[in-house]
Design an enzyme around this catalytic site. Structure first.
Site, PDB file in Angstrom:
ATOM      1  N   CYS A  68     -31.074 -58.950  27.170  1.00 32.11           N
ATOM      2  CA  CYS A  68     -31.315 -59.339  25.767  1.00 32.11           C
ATOM      3  C   CYS A  68     -29.987 -59.374  25.031  1.00 32.11           C
ATOM      4  O   CYS A  68     -29.214 -58.420  25.068  1.00 32.11           O
ATOM      5  CB  CYS A  68     -32.262 -58.342  25.111  1.00 32.11           C
ATOM      6  SG  CYS A  68     -32.537 -58.654  23.352  1.00 32.11           S
ATOM      7  N   CYS A 112     -33.923 -53.081 -50.105  1.00 36.22           N
ATOM      8  CA  CYS A 112     -33.418 -52.098 -51.057  1.00 36.22           C
ATOM      9  C   CYS A 112     -31.917 -51.924 -50.825  1.00 36.22           C
ATOM     10  O   CYS A 112     -31.475 -51.772 -49.682  1.00 36.22           O
ATOM     11  CB  CYS A 112     -34.145 -50.768 -50.855  1.00 36.22           C
ATOM     12  SG  CYS A 112     -33.408 -49.374 -51.752  1.00 36.22           S
ATOM     13  N   CYS A 169     -53.378 -78.211 -17.868  1.00 37.80           N
ATOM     14  CA  CYS A 169     -52.376 -79.222 -17.533  1.00 37.80           C
ATOM     15  C   CYS A 169     -51.860 -78.936 -16.131  1.00 37.80           C
ATOM     16  O   CYS A 169     -51.373 -77.832 -15.858  1.00 37.80           O
ATOM     17  CB  CYS A 169     -51.236 -79.169 -18.549  1.00 37.80           C
ATOM     18  SG  CYS A 169     -49.786 -80.155 -18.089  1.00 37.80           S
ATOM     19  N   CYS A 214     -30.063 -56.431  21.820  1.00 36.53           N
ATOM     20  CA  CYS A 214     -29.853 -55.010  22.098  1.00 36.53           C
ATOM     21  C   CYS A 214     -29.022 -54.778  23.362  1.00 36.53           C
ATOM     22  O   CYS A 214     -28.692 -53.630  23.688  1.00 36.53           O
ATOM     23  CB  CYS A 214     -31.196 -54.297  22.224  1.00 36.53           C
ATOM     24  SG  CYS A 214     -32.225 -54.899  23.599  1.00 36.53           S
ATOM     25  N   CYS A 268     -42.210 -57.798 -63.803  1.00 39.64           N
ATOM     26  CA  CYS A 268     -40.894 -57.324 -64.213  1.00 39.64           C
ATOM     27  C   CYS A 268     -39.894 -57.470 -63.069  1.00 39.64           C
ATOM     28  O   CYS A 268     -40.220 -57.181 -61.910  1.00 39.64           O
ATOM     29  CB  CYS A 268     -40.981 -55.862 -64.648  1.00 39.64           C
ATOM     30  SG  CYS A 268     -39.384 -55.171 -65.175  1.00 39.64           S
ATOM     31  N   CYS A 316     -37.320 -53.744  20.768  1.00 37.71           N
ATOM     32  CA  CYS A 316     -36.175 -52.956  21.229  1.00 37.71           C
ATOM     33  C   CYS A 316     -36.496 -51.471  21.169  1.00 37.71           C
ATOM     34  O   CYS A 316     -37.133 -51.002  20.218  1.00 37.71           O
ATOM     35  CB  CYS A 316     -34.954 -53.269  20.365  1.00 37.71           C
ATOM     36  SG  CYS A 316     -33.477 -52.419  20.912  1.00 37.71           S
TER      37      CYS A 316
END
Length: 542
Positions: free
Chosen positions: A129, A296, A256, A132, A309, A154
């Site tokens: 192989c 503020c 859609c 491995c 006011c 393996c």
């Protein structure tokens, strides 16, 4: 039609006194011809299919068999080709004709060699192989179509041979196109061999692999999409025509196909995405705060004025002038605030005025859009009521028992109301400064907006009158009155359909079609409304 107007209340409409709904037709023969033409439009065969969990395998198998027969391929080779070309059989044929079979296979990673089907008995008894570097028996080696052989599993935990390679990729969601492990090899592994090796280690993972392969017909197919229903109905929709269309799933959801949002013509997908975000976004709340409050000067919290006011006080105790926002003392007279004077022009005042105009414009279009959406929801509940009225009429002595023209008129009302409601978000962006500011001069924008609003208003008047007629207590009518009602509904339905088509096509060609710098496309108009997909038969060729 009589004169039409919109009252100050966005939900109220008024009409003139002319109730002749079919005065556009000179004779009943012309009316009958118009009805026949309209019915032909309604009865067109569906070009989209509903794919259920049960019919998914049959749908996939249909395309696999076409490619297998055409190119004399095995099933896993045909699947590899179709996944690469997104299950577009026509694309496969186009590449085959233009570039030939060899290039068609090479681009998709399909490898067909003479040794295909090589048995382990024809290999040496012991094979080394290259992953491995262990010597293993021929029975423990698997050879792929490309000719590369590696051991099945393996014995060293830090090495990844075939089985470990497959498991990692499947868990990572890459199981549709698992490539050979060999260096620079583009070949796709045989799914049967993958399934065999993985199932020996983990049967559940092998089932997951099969499910991924099956669902690739939907995930990788440009002509198939999952229904976006929530909770999910489990269905998918396959279209046979252009991707730019609107469809209705068997669960009843209309969407859609291009962007998977709710059906939104005559808005393009880009316009609808912007409008949806704007409606959900908190930016309009911010606009309201900008228009109706001032910060503020001490704690910076927004303060709303609730009196006449111009000397206002924050909850923190700080007094300030509403006109300029400057901090002041608490003392004041009718004409002035102690120790303070203002009146100079400030840029903030101009910004606030712009924000106010922008909010008023948005509110205008949103209120009308919302009013028609609410009307559509209420009218959708009419179907059962109208069917009950029809059942009562069928039990009377009226000669004609065919009341399909009522249901057809109701369907036309739904379609028209939906398009009318979405025409307001379209107008908000089309004639505003957000998207198309550079596409038209101010004079061109005003001219096109006036033409659009004239058509929209005429269309709106017919939609409201059709809704009003369908709400009549026709189950109490005499036979002559029912005949007259039939003529009125058919005539008004045909006229409304024509007005709807004209508005839609004018938007598509004259407004969006004339854009120079951007491309906005909408689904083509269909008189029968959003197409309801027919169910794909659940049958496999044996």
């Amino acid at each position: 039609m009589g004169d039409y107007g919109i009252s100050d209340d966005d939900h109220c409409y008024s009409y003139g006194d002319n109730d002749d709904d079919y005065d556009d037709y000179d004779s009943r023969d012309e009316l009958q011809a118009a009805e026949t033409e309209w019915c032909v439009r309604q009865s067109t065969a569906s070009s989209s299919k509903v794919i259920t969990k049960e019919s998914l395998l049959a749908a996939q198998r249909e395309d696999l068999l076409r490619v297998m027969d055409l190119l004399s391929l095995k099933e896993h080779h045909a699947r590899t080709l179709l996944i690469y070309y997104r299950w577009d059989v026509e694309k496969v044929l186009s590449v085959l004709v233009e570039y030939g079979k060899e290039r068609l296979f090479a681009k998709a990673g399909v490898t067909i060699l003479e040794h295909d089907g090589l048995s382990s008995s024809e290999l040496p008894s012991t094979v080394s192989c290259n992953i491995c570097f262990d010597d293993v028996s021929a029975e423990e080696v698997t050879t792929m179509d490309c000719g590369h052989s590696f051991c099945n599993s393996c014995k060293y935990s830090d090495m990844k041979c075939w089985t470990e390679h497959f498991i990692v990729l499947i868990n990572d969601g890459q199981s549709r196109r698992i490539r050979c492990m060999a260096h620079k090899c583009n070949a796709i592994c045989d799914e049967a061999k993958v399934r065999h090796l993985v199932s020996a280690r983990d049967s559940d993972l092998a089932e997951k692999f099969d499910r991924f392969l099956l669902e690739s017909y939907i995930e990788d197919n440009r002509r198939v999409k999952w229904c976006p229903s929530v909770p999910h109905c489990g269905n998918a929709i396959r279209i046979e025509v252009d991707e730019l269309c609107e469809v209705e799933c068997a669960c009843g959801l209309q969407f859609c196909f291009s962007c998977s949002s709710e059906a939104h013509s005559p808005c393009s997908c880009q316009i609808w995405a912007l409008w949806s975000k704007k409606c959900l976004d908190e930016s309009e709340s911010v606009n309201w705060i900008t228009v109706h409050t001032k910060p503020c000067p001490k704690c910076q919290k927004p303060v709303e004025k609730n009196g006449g006011c111009n000397l206002v006080s924050c909850v923190c105790g700080q007094a300030f002038c509403w006109l300029c926002g400057g901090a002041t003392g608490q003392e004041h007279t009718w004409t002035e605030i102690a120790g303070h004077s203002c009146g100079r022009y400030k840029e903030l005042e101009q910004e606030a005025e712009c924000a106010k105009r922008s909010l008023e414009r948005y509110t205008h279009y949103h209120n009308r859009y919302k009013a028609h959406i609410d009307s559509l929801k209420l009218e959708s509940k009419m179907k059962e009521t109208i069917q009950d009225k029809i059942n009562i009429l069928e039990e009377t002595e009226i000669s004609s028992k065919d009341f399909s023209w009522i249901i057809s008129g109701l369907d036309r009302l739904f379609r028209s109301r939906r398009i009318l409601s979405y025409s307001y978000p379209f107008a908000y962006y089309m004639f505003g400064d957000d998207l198309f500011k550079d596409e038209m001069t101010k004079e061109e924008r005003e001219l096109k907006q006036n033409l659009f609003e004239d058509q929209q208003q005429q269309f709106e008047a017919h939609v409201e009158k059709l809704s009003s007629i369908l709400e009549e207590k026709f189950h109490l009518y005499t036979e002559d009155e029912v005949k007259d009602l039939r003529l009125r509904i058919i005539a008004l339905s045909v006229t409304t359909d024509n007005l709807c088509r004209n508005l839609h096509e004018w938007i598509e060609t004259d407004l969006l079609g004339s854009l120079k710098y951007t491309v906005h496309e909408i689904a083509p108009y269909k008189s029968k409304g959003v197409e309801k997909a027919s169910e794909l038969p659940n049958c496999l060729d044996t």
